[in-house]
Design a protein around this motif. Structure first.
Motif, PDB file in Angstrom:
ATOM      1  N   MET A  76       9.164  -6.506  -2.249  1.00 33.45           N
ATOM      2  CA  MET A  76       9.349  -7.464  -1.999  1.00 33.45           C
ATOM      3  C   MET A  76       9.209  -8.043  -0.662  1.00 33.45           C
ATOM      4  O   MET A  76       9.455  -7.570   0.999  1.00 33.45           O
ATOM      5  N   GLY A  77       8.844  -9.885  -0.419  1.00 34.05           N
ATOM      6  CA  GLY A  77       8.321  -9.919   0.518  1.00 34.05           C
ATOM      7  C   GLY A  77      10.406 -10.430   1.603  1.00 34.05           C
ATOM      8  O   GLY A  77      11.272 -10.671   0.539  1.00 34.05           O
ATOM      9  N   LEU A  78       9.927 -10.255   2.788  1.00 37.47           N
ATOM     10  CA  LEU A  78      11.474 -10.358   3.333  1.00 37.47           C
ATOM     11  C   LEU A  78      10.613 -11.253   5.183  1.00 37.47           C
ATOM     12  O   LEU A  78      10.435 -11.116   5.586  1.00 37.47           O
ATOM     13  N   ASP A  84      20.171 -12.364  12.002  1.00 31.37           N
ATOM     14  CA  ASP A  84      21.185 -11.678  11.531  1.00 31.37           C
ATOM     15  C   ASP A  84      21.479 -11.838   9.290  1.00 31.37           C
ATOM     16  O   ASP A  84      21.824 -11.155   9.113  1.00 31.37           O
ATOM     17  N   GLU A  85      20.508 -13.312   9.832  1.00 29.94           N
ATOM     18  CA  GLU A  85      20.371 -12.841   7.786  1.00 29.94           C
ATOM     19  C   GLU A  85      19.619 -12.786   7.246  1.00 29.94           C
ATOM     20  O   GLU A  85      19.644 -12.088   6.023  1.00 29.94           O
ATOM     21  N   ARG A  91      19.704  -5.457   3.369  1.00 35.41           N
ATOM     22  CA  ARG A  91      20.660  -5.042   3.015  1.00 35.41           C
ATOM     23  C   ARG A  91      20.549  -5.023   1.526  1.00 35.41           C
ATOM     24  O   ARG A  91      21.139  -4.017   0.357  1.00 35.41           O
ATOM     25  N   GLU A  92      20.330  -6.006   1.070  1.00 33.36           N
ATOM     26  CA  GLU A  92      20.777  -6.612  -0.227  1.00 33.36           C
ATOM     27  C   GLU A  92      19.802  -6.224  -0.868  1.00 33.36           C
ATOM     28  O   GLU A  92      20.183  -5.575  -2.465  1.00 33.36           O
ATOM     29  N   ALA A 105       6.549 -11.831  10.609  1.00 31.99           N
ATOM     30  CA  ALA A 105       7.211 -12.989  11.963  1.00 31.99           C
ATOM     31  C   ALA A 105       7.969 -13.767  11.490  1.00 31.99           C
ATOM     32  O   ALA A 105       7.898 -14.752  10.903  1.00 31.99           O
ATOM     33  N   PRO A 106       9.086 -13.846  13.180  1.00 29.26           N
ATOM     34  CA  PRO A 106      10.288 -14.904  12.289  1.00 29.26           C
ATOM     35  C   PRO A 106       9.272 -16.688  12.903  1.00 29.26           C
ATOM     36  O   PRO A 106       8.582 -16.405  13.264  1.00 29.26           O
ATOM     37  N   TYR A 107       9.133 -17.384  11.948  1.00 32.37           N
ATOM     38  CA  TYR A 107       9.181 -18.451  12.431  1.00 32.37           C
ATOM     39  C   TYR A 107       9.403 -19.469  12.564  1.00 32.37           C
ATOM     40  O   TYR A 107       9.943 -19.416  12.982  1.00 32.37           O
TER      41      TYR A 107
END
Length: 285
Positions: A76-78, A84-85, A91-92, A105-107
């Motif tokens: 699954m992509g994350l 936090d989000e 977790r879900e 990485a955070p875009y």
């Protein structure tokens, strides 16, 4: 044996005429991929238009696929830029069984290397499944340096990299050191990566002629390099065509021409141009 090897297909997300997720077509494409012998599927990545899907839709897609696909063959992509989000979504996702997570990485933020270590480190600490680092600076704006990847590889949950970094020296160092399973993320680099010791690929163009992509990996593994080279050069025009316009428009158009899905994307993504559609039709002849 690598944790992640062979051909993994970053699955498109089909849509109905009114723009909803088409779960019937989703299953049709997934079954087609597994019938061809692919190692697994990556869902809700960039090819799956994850940025245009709500978090609920992403989980619904994963749940639907888990009804038909063995969990050890689903990644699954994350992605996101609010830690936090992202951790809450992680977790879900991890309430479900799956093979791993593909983590970008955070875009937009363009953090320092220490910031990237903090980002991936937090996700790794929260992980109950293996992680594939998605190194794709032209989408995220964040470049993962070799030393950063070496440090991340020291975490037991970080096991592989989808290599779209565009740096052959870094790729070769990763392959030589063997700290991570290296999966080609640029489809045109598949043959080179495999010959240098890569474990496989996450390849959008493998939606089309997936049997040939699987055969290519098998031939390299068996040392049949002349056969593998011939397969690769036969696939190369298709690979280039699949990225002639922004992904996944060409892939979706060709799947639509094959009768597997409807040719629809969510804005701002646009359907393939008329000129490209003609070239895709010729590809099927």
């Amino acid at each position: 044996m690598p944790v992640f090897s062979g051909i993994w297909v970053p699955l498109v997300t089909p849509f109905t005429a009114d723009g909803a997720v088409d779960f019937v077509a989703l299953r049709r494409v997934a079954e087609r991929m597994f019938a061809a012998g692919v190692a697994g599927l990556v869902v809700c990545g960039s090819t799956g238009e994850a940025a245009a899907l709500s978090k609920g839709e992403q989980l619904a897609i994963l749940d639907a696929l888990l009804e038909w696909v063995p969990c050890e063959r689903l990644v699954m992509g994350l992605a996101g830029n609010n830690l936090d989000e992202v951790l809450a979504q992680q977790r879900e996702i991890q309430r479900r069984p799956l093979a791993g997570l593909l983590v970008a990485a955070p875009y937009y933020i363009r953090p320092s290397q220490q910031g990237l270590l903090t980002w991936f480190g937090a996700i790794a600490e929260a992980a109950s499944v293996p992680l594939i680092i998605y190194d794709i600076p032209y989408r995220t704006g964040a470049r993962l340096e070799l030393e950063t990847l070496r440090e991340l590889a020291g975490h037991p949950r970080v096991v592989a990299i989808k290599d779209c970094g565009g740096d052959p020296d870094k790729t070769q160092a990763l392959l030589a050191e063997g700290l991570l399973d290296v999966l080609a993320g640029e489809d045109a680099q598949l043959f080179t990566t495999l010959c240098l010791g890569g474990s496989g690929a996450i390849a959008a163009s493998a939606h089309v002629q997936p049997e040939q992509f699987v055969r290519l990996v098998e031939c390299v593994a068996a040392g049949e390099l002349q056969v593998a080279r011939a397969i690769f050069y036969q696939l190369l025009p298709l690979i280039r065509l699949m990225f002639a316009e922004p992904n996944p428009a060409p892939v979706k158009s060709l799947l639509a021409l094959q009768g597997l899905i409807s040719d629809g994307l969510r804005p701002p993504m646009q359907a393939s141009s008329a000129a490209l559609l003609q070239r895709l039709r010729e590809q099927l002849v």
